[in-house]
Design a protein around this motif. Structure first.
Motif, PDB file in Angstrom:
ATOM      1  N   ALA A  70       0.806  -1.220   0.000  1.00 63.45           N
ATOM      2  CA  ALA A  70       0.000   0.000   0.000  1.00 63.45           C
ATOM      3  C   ALA A  70       0.837   1.267   0.000  1.00 63.45           C
ATOM      4  O   ALA A  70       0.268   2.359   0.041  1.00 63.45           O
ATOM      5  CB  ALA A  70      -0.923  -0.004   1.221  1.00 63.45           C
ATOM      6  N   PHE A  71       2.170   1.152  -0.056  1.00 59.20           N
ATOM      7  CA  PHE A  71       3.008   2.344   0.066  1.00 59.20           C
ATOM      8  C   PHE A  71       2.716   3.347  -1.037  1.00 59.20           C
ATOM      9  O   PHE A  71       2.572   4.553  -0.776  1.00 59.20           O
ATOM     10  CB  PHE A  71       4.488   1.953   0.025  1.00 59.20           C
ATOM     11  N   ARG A  72       2.647   2.879  -2.268  1.00 57.70           N
ATOM     12  CA  ARG A  72       2.448   3.807  -3.386  1.00 57.70           C
ATOM     13  C   ARG A  72       1.104   4.513  -3.282  1.00 57.70           C
ATOM     14  O   ARG A  72       0.989   5.703  -3.559  1.00 57.70           O
ATOM     15  CB  ARG A  72       2.556   3.060  -4.710  1.00 57.70           C
ATOM     16  N   GLY A  73       0.079   3.771  -2.854  1.00 61.22           N
ATOM     17  CA  GLY A  73      -1.232   4.380  -2.692  1.00 61.22           C
ATOM     18  C   GLY A  73      -1.228   5.463  -1.623  1.00 61.22           C
ATOM     19  O   GLY A  73      -1.781   6.547  -1.819  1.00 61.22           O
ATOM     20  N   VAL A  74      -0.571   5.184  -0.477  1.00 60.20           N
ATOM     21  CA  VAL A  74      -0.494   6.170   0.601  1.00 60.20           C
ATOM     22  C   VAL A  74       0.294   7.400   0.147  1.00 60.20           C
ATOM     23  O   VAL A  74      -0.096   8.541   0.422  1.00 60.20           O
ATOM     24  CB  VAL A  74       0.150   5.549   1.852  1.00 60.20           C
ATOM     25  N   GLU A  75       1.398   7.178  -0.560  1.00 62.14           N
ATOM     26  CA  GLU A  75       2.222   8.287  -1.038  1.00 62.14           C
ATOM     27  C   GLU A  75       1.443   9.171  -2.004  1.00 62.14           C
ATOM     28  O   GLU A  75       1.497  10.410  -1.921  1.00 62.14           O
ATOM     29  CB  GLU A  75       3.480   7.751  -1.713  1.00 62.14           C
ATOM     30  N   MET A  76       0.705   8.566  -2.935  1.00 63.33           N
ATOM     31  CA  MET A  76      -0.060   9.356  -3.887  1.00 63.33           C
ATOM     32  C   MET A  76      -1.201  10.111  -3.209  1.00 63.33           C
ATOM     33  O   MET A  76      -1.528  11.237  -3.589  1.00 63.33           O
ATOM     34  CB  MET A  76      -0.627   8.436  -4.988  1.00 63.33           C
ATOM     35  N   VAL A  77      -1.807   9.507  -2.184  1.00 61.29           N
ATOM     36  CA  VAL A  77      -2.866  10.196  -1.441  1.00 61.29           C
ATOM     37  C   VAL A  77      -2.299  11.407  -0.711  1.00 61.29           C
ATOM     38  O   VAL A  77      -2.893  12.498  -0.722  1.00 61.29           O
ATOM     39  CB  VAL A  77      -3.552   9.231  -0.458  1.00 61.29           C
ATOM     40  N   LEU A  78      -1.131  11.252  -0.068  1.00 58.02           N
ATOM     41  CA  LEU A  78      -0.510  12.379   0.628  1.00 58.02           C
ATOM     42  C   LEU A  78      -0.148  13.501  -0.344  1.00 58.02           C
ATOM     43  O   LEU A  78      -0.393  14.681  -0.069  1.00 58.02           O
ATOM     44  CB  LEU A  78       0.736  11.910   1.382  1.00 58.02           C
ATOM     45  N   LEU A  79       0.449  13.129  -1.483  1.00 56.82           N
ATOM     46  CA  LEU A  79       0.764  14.138  -2.490  1.00 56.82           C
ATOM     47  C   LEU A  79      -0.501  14.834  -2.996  1.00 56.82           C
ATOM     48  O   LEU A  79      -0.524  16.054  -3.192  1.00 56.82           O
ATOM     49  CB  LEU A  79       1.503  13.502  -3.664  1.00 56.82           C
ATOM     50  N   SER A  80      -1.561  14.052  -3.194  1.00 59.72           N
ATOM     51  CA  SER A  80      -2.816  14.624  -3.680  1.00 59.72           C
ATOM     52  C   SER A  80      -3.381  15.610  -2.676  1.00 59.72           C
ATOM     53  O   SER A  80      -3.808  16.713  -3.047  1.00 59.72           O
ATOM     54  CB  SER A  80      -3.833  13.503  -3.942  1.00 59.72           C
ATOM     55  N   LEU A  81      -3.393  15.237  -1.396  1.00 61.82           N
ATOM     56  CA  LEU A  81      -3.920  16.129  -0.368  1.00 61.82           C
ATOM     57  C   LEU A  81      -3.108  17.419  -0.291  1.00 61.82           C
ATOM     58  O   LEU A  81      -3.668  18.510  -0.174  1.00 61.82           O
ATOM     59  CB  LEU A  81      -3.911  15.419   0.991  1.00 61.82           C
ATOM     60  N   PHE A  82      -1.778  17.284  -0.372  1.00 58.13           N
ATOM     61  CA  PHE A  82      -0.932  18.473  -0.263  1.00 58.13           C
ATOM     62  C   PHE A  82      -1.136  19.403  -1.450  1.00 58.13           C
ATOM     63  O   PHE A  82      -1.326  20.613  -1.274  1.00 58.13           O
ATOM     64  CB  PHE A  82       0.539  18.065  -0.164  1.00 58.13           C
ATOM     65  N   PHE A  83      -1.099  18.870  -2.654  1.00 53.70           N
ATOM     66  CA  PHE A  83      -1.224  19.733  -3.830  1.00 53.70           C
ATOM     67  C   PHE A  83      -2.637  20.285  -3.966  1.00 53.70           C
ATOM     68  O   PHE A  83      -2.827  21.405  -4.461  1.00 53.70           O
ATOM     69  CB  PHE A  83      -0.820  18.974  -5.086  1.00 53.70           C
ATOM     70  N   LEU A  84      -3.638  19.527  -3.545  1.00 53.59           N
ATOM     71  CA  LEU A  84      -5.001  20.045  -3.565  1.00 53.59           C
ATOM     72  C   LEU A  84      -5.144  21.205  -2.582  1.00 53.59           C
ATOM     73  O   LEU A  84      -5.740  22.242  -2.905  1.00 53.59           O
ATOM     74  CB  LEU A  84      -5.985  18.933  -3.226  1.00 53.59           C
TER      75      LEU A  84
END
Length: 223
Positions: A70-84
């Motif tokens: 699940a690492f890639r999914g968590v990383e993309m979610v964190l990036l998404s939240l930050f950039f959003l």
């Protein structure tokens, strides 16, 4: 971007450097509107999400590839939240400026580019969490998912629609609807608002110059 689209260690390093610079710039240059946009707690959460997301991009550099699970999914979610969150802060900041100058207009242009990058990160998170949301086309086997979907994001917000990357299910279709509406509203509302304020600012400066010229004539007296 052409270099980061390839697979391998150099691409992972460049991708981590570019996104970490974007994260650092967002944390340092976007001021907090006290009492309106973010409290101190929200500001700290915003910073730590960016720091953790930035550090996570160095994991595939150290390992040579993205780890499983699940690492890639968590990383993309964190990036998404930050950039959003960064996009929302930038839009609210631009909407509150009393006078528009060249720097503010440049910020609006940067906001449009940031919207495209945010859409690419969100699309990547969607593809990781819901596999098959997008049909990535023939180039997918030789290109990183993030770069491929960032390209798809910019094609979507530009309204070009080449058709080589397509939404493949209902989740992908709803994502395209949201991204298209967000980009249209950004251009129509925010850029229109800033242009109106820019024209008004120019008119005010012209009136002030005229008033100053008349005052100088009055002070000089008759010839």
């Amino acid at each position: 971007m052409p270099i980061t689209a390839t697979r391998g260690w150099p691409a992972n390093v460049l991708l981590a450097v570019v996104f970490n610079l974007l994260i650092l710039q967002s944390i340092l240059t976007l001021p907090v509107i006290a009492g309106v946009t973010y409290s101190r707690l929200r500001q700290e959460i915003f910073r730590w999400v960016g720091v953790v997301a930035g550090l996570g991009l160095w994991v595939p550099v150290a390992l040579g590839t993205w780890p499983g699970g699940a690492f890639r999914g968590v990383e993309m979610v964190l990036l998404s939240l930050f950039f959003l969150a960064t996009s929302i802060r930038l839009v609210r900041l631009l909407a509150r400026v009393p006078r528009v100058n060249v720097q503010v207009m440049a910020g609006a242009a940067a906001g449009y580019l940031h919207l495209g990058l945010t859409g690419g990160v969100l699309a990547t998170a969607t593809q990781v969490l819901v596999p098959g949301s997008f049909s990535l086309g023939a180039a997918a086997s030789n290109q990183l998912m993030l770069d491929r979907l960032t390209y798809f994001s910019f094609v979507t917000i530009a309204g070009v629609g080449y058709g080589d990357v397509l939404p493949a299910n209902a989740v992908g279709e709803r994502f395209v609807i949201l991204l298209s509406v967000a980009s249209t509203l950004y251009v129509a509302l925010l850029v229109g608002l800033l242009l109106g304020r820019f024209i008004a600012s120019e008119e005010v400066e012209m009136l002030e110059d005229d008033a100053l010229g008349l005052e100088q004539v009055d002070q000089s007296g008759p010839p």
